[in-house]
Design an enzyme around this catalytic site. Structure first.
Site, PDB file in Angstrom:
ATOM      1  N   HIS A   1      33.505  41.866  28.987  1.00 28.31           N
ATOM      2  CA  HIS A   1      33.763  42.990  29.886  1.00 28.31           C
ATOM      3  C   HIS A   1      35.049  42.729  30.654  1.00 28.31           C
ATOM      4  CE1 HIS A   1      29.366  44.605  30.421  1.00 28.31           C
ATOM      5  NE2 HIS A   1      30.029  45.313  29.539  1.00 28.31           N
TER       6      HIS A   1
ATOM      7  N   CYS B   1      29.317  41.700  38.700  1.00 27.73           N
ATOM      8  CA  CYS B   1      28.317  42.311  37.836  1.00 27.73           C
ATOM      9  C   CYS B   1      27.147  42.874  38.653  1.00 27.73           C
ATOM     10  CB  CYS B   1      27.788  41.297  36.828  1.00 27.73           C
ATOM     11  SG  CYS B   1      28.896  40.988  35.436  1.00 27.73           S
TER      12      CYS B   1
END
Length: 271
Positions: free
Chosen positions: A169, A263
């Site tokens: 990511h 996150c």
């Protein structure tokens, strides 16, 4: 460049009540490794308490049994100017999280929401700056989602290519220090994307592989305060040298699923 004055932020978080590593969808995950859920919850609670101590607002979404990765709220959506671009997950294991997060936003109202056509994993692969949104592809988010988000949000989106599976990511390889400055690990990106980043951010803070490998770039900044993995020691020293107030946090239990402070944190812009 001196750090920008901090602003009060609004974050969405999800308590890791059902956290586990039951499958492997990134190189960090090992279903055979032991996970201490109680420790993961304690580390998450400390992160939430830190945000509140810094003056930020924290809203909570109810965790859903059977969705062990729902704690990673950043993946649940992208919000800009009160608009919510929903997530469509690449893996079957996480697919139900997209509707769950959109349902939370729709229940709150009155934000304009968009159920995406293309695979994207929210702020996992989108980073919002003052005048542009950086967006990654390569492992999870489809490039077509970048254009879809650009049309819905009315913000220019710049596509970047991730090439190292450890940094699956964008938020594992880059974070916004302020509205116009970033920190990133060059080795996570294609050569073309490195050229783009050098052109856009010539004064960027470049992280080492060692700091990136402990998810040191999965960090949260309000313009002056930076919340970052305690193990990213060299990056912490450099941030302090630039005048940022650094808050190291222990999130190694959640790192077993490939997540860190960012996150766990979805910023609600305009909401």
């Amino acid at each position: 460049m001196a750090p920008h004055a901090p602003g009060r932020r609004h974050y969405l978080m999800c308590r890791p009540t059902h956290f586990a590593v039951e499958y492997a969808i990134n190189p960090w995950m090992d279903p055979g490794a032991s996970v201490d859920r109680g420790r993961a919850i304690a580390q998450w609670e400390a992160l939430r308490a830190l945000y509140l101590e810094l003056g930020h607002r924290v809203s909570l979404i109810e965790p859903i049994e059977g969705l062990p990765d729902m704690v990673f709220a950043a993946n649940g959506a992208l919000t800009v100017d009160g608009r919510v671009y929903g997530a469509r997950f690449a893996s079957a294991e996480r697919t139900p999280e997209g509707p769950a997060y959109l349902d939370w936003f729709r229940a709150r109202g009155p934000a304009e929401t968009h159920d995406p056509k293309y695979v994207n994993e929210g702020e996992g692969d989108f980073t919002v700056l003052d005048d542009v949104v950086l967006a990654a592809t390569g492992f999870r988010t489809e490039a077509a989602a970048h254009q879809e988000a650009e049309r819905f949000l009315g913000r220019p989106v710049v596509t970047l290519q991730l090439t190292d599976p450890r940094f699956y990511h964008l938020d594992t390889a880059l974070f916004a220090l302020s509205g116009g400055r970033v920190a990133y690990y060059p080795g996570a990106f294609s050569e073309g994307s490195r050229r783009v980043l050098r052109s856009l951010y010539p004064d960027a803070l470049l992280a080492t592989e060692e700091d990136a490998a402990v998810l040191g770039l999965n960090a949260v900044s309000d313009g002056r305060n930076v919340v970052i993995a305690a193990e990213a020691t060299a990056l912490i020293r450099r941030l302090r040298g630039l005048g940022y107030t650094v808050h190291p946090v222990e999130l190694d239990e959640l790192r077993k699923a490939g997540g860190g402070a960012k996150c766990c944190t979805l910023e609600l812009r305009g909401l």
